[in-house]
Design an enzyme around this catalytic site. Structure first.
Site, PDB file in Angstrom:
ATOM      1  N   ALA A  14      41.786   7.099   2.761  1.00 31.98           N
ATOM      2  CA  ALA A  14      40.480   7.382   3.140  1.00 31.98           C
ATOM      3  C   ALA A  14      39.423   7.264   2.247  1.00 31.98           C
ATOM      4  O   ALA A  14      38.177   7.221   2.685  1.00 31.98           O
ATOM      5  CB  ALA A  14      40.325   8.972   4.024  1.00 31.98           C
ATOM      6  N   SER A  15      39.733   7.254   0.860  1.00 35.87           N
ATOM      7  CA  SER A  15      38.725   7.151  -0.078  1.00 35.87           C
ATOM      8  C   SER A  15      38.059   5.657  -0.321  1.00 35.87           C
ATOM      9  O   SER A  15      39.034   4.710  -0.513  1.00 35.87           O
ATOM     10  CB  SER A  15      39.346   7.628  -1.183  1.00 35.87           C
ATOM     11  N   THR A  16      36.877   5.660  -0.264  1.00 32.07           N
ATOM     12  CA  THR A  16      36.301   4.271  -0.361  1.00 32.07           C
ATOM     13  C   THR A  16      36.316   3.703  -1.915  1.00 32.07           C
ATOM     14  O   THR A  16      36.779   2.569  -2.098  1.00 32.07           O
ATOM     15  CB  THR A  16      34.629   4.492  -0.242  1.00 32.07           C
ATOM     16  N   SER A  18      38.636   4.756  -3.955  1.00 32.15           N
ATOM     17  CA  SER A  18      40.149   4.444  -4.334  1.00 32.15           C
ATOM     18  C   SER A  18      40.434   2.709  -3.718  1.00 32.15           C
ATOM     19  O   SER A  18      41.227   2.276  -4.503  1.00 32.15           O
ATOM     20  CB  SER A  18      40.896   5.420  -3.479  1.00 32.15           C
TER      21      SER A  18
END
Length: 210
Positions: A14-16, A18
């Site tokens: 969910a991490s941009t 990442s």
């Protein structure tokens, strides 16, 4: 031959940021002569411990606006696709469980890049089982068998324990990179610094007299 130093790559689907790191870390690490340990985990419990019920980019609108524009710029610079997914953040639970299954069999890095590309490149909802199944099939894997293992009790327990490990080690966001000597680097913009540190640390150890 000296063993290559290892850097742990902690990421949440969910991490941009990442996404940006996942799409470039293998080439950068290979150039630096560093091995990678892919560590999928969930940020949700870590945020919950801070009293957050969603991404800080949603909680703080100004920060969110900056992040989306920054992500757009960086994706263009790296020449990777970008599409703002809806909803945000997406449910990354199934993806993380499947990545754990793949980490034992060598296909986790490929799977990880494809999940990120579908989410932030094509705007698909990775919380949908069908999307994950499509990715697995595209890798030539038995999607039904992998998904069955991903939702099994051992895999669920394993992911929970990895989350507990992340909290115990002080991981508070993603991407996080941890070198063999325990140094932590947070953020896509710290990737090169983490790799430099890992290489320098290897040199220092080699110079220390026994």
């Amino acid at each position: 031959m000296a063993q290559r130093p290892i850097v742990e790559f902690w990421y949440d689907f969910a991490s941009t940021y990442s996404y940006l790191t996942a799409m470039r870390i293998e080439r950068a690490a290979d150039t630096a002569g560093i091995g990678l340990l892919w560590r999928p985990f969930l940020l949700g419990p870590i945020f919950a411990a801070q009293g957050w019920t969603t991404s800080p980019f949603n909680i703080f609108p100004g920060k969110g606006r900056y992040m989306w524009r920054d992500l757009e710029r960086e994706a263009a610079r790296l020449r990777i696709p970008f599409c703002r997914p809806k909803p945000f953040p997406q449910n990354s639970l199934l993806g993380a469980r499947v990545a754990l299954v793949g980490s034992d069999r060598g296909w986790a890095p490929r799977f990880t890049r494809l999940v990120f590309t579908e989410e932030f490149g094509n705007g698909r909802d990775i919380g949908e089982t069908a999307v994950i199944a499509d990715i697995l099939s595209g890798l030539g894997l038995d999607a039904a068998a992998v998904l069955s293992e991903a939702v099994s009790d051992p895999t669920k327990l394993r992911l929970r324990r990895i989350g507990e490990e992340a909290q115990a080690r002080g991981v508070f966001g993603a991407p996080t990179l941890i070198t063999e000597d325990g140094e932590m680097f947070w953020g896509n913009d710290r990737l090169e610094r983490a790799l430099d540190w890992a290489t320098d640390d290897r040199t220092r150890r080699a110079d220390v007299p026994v």
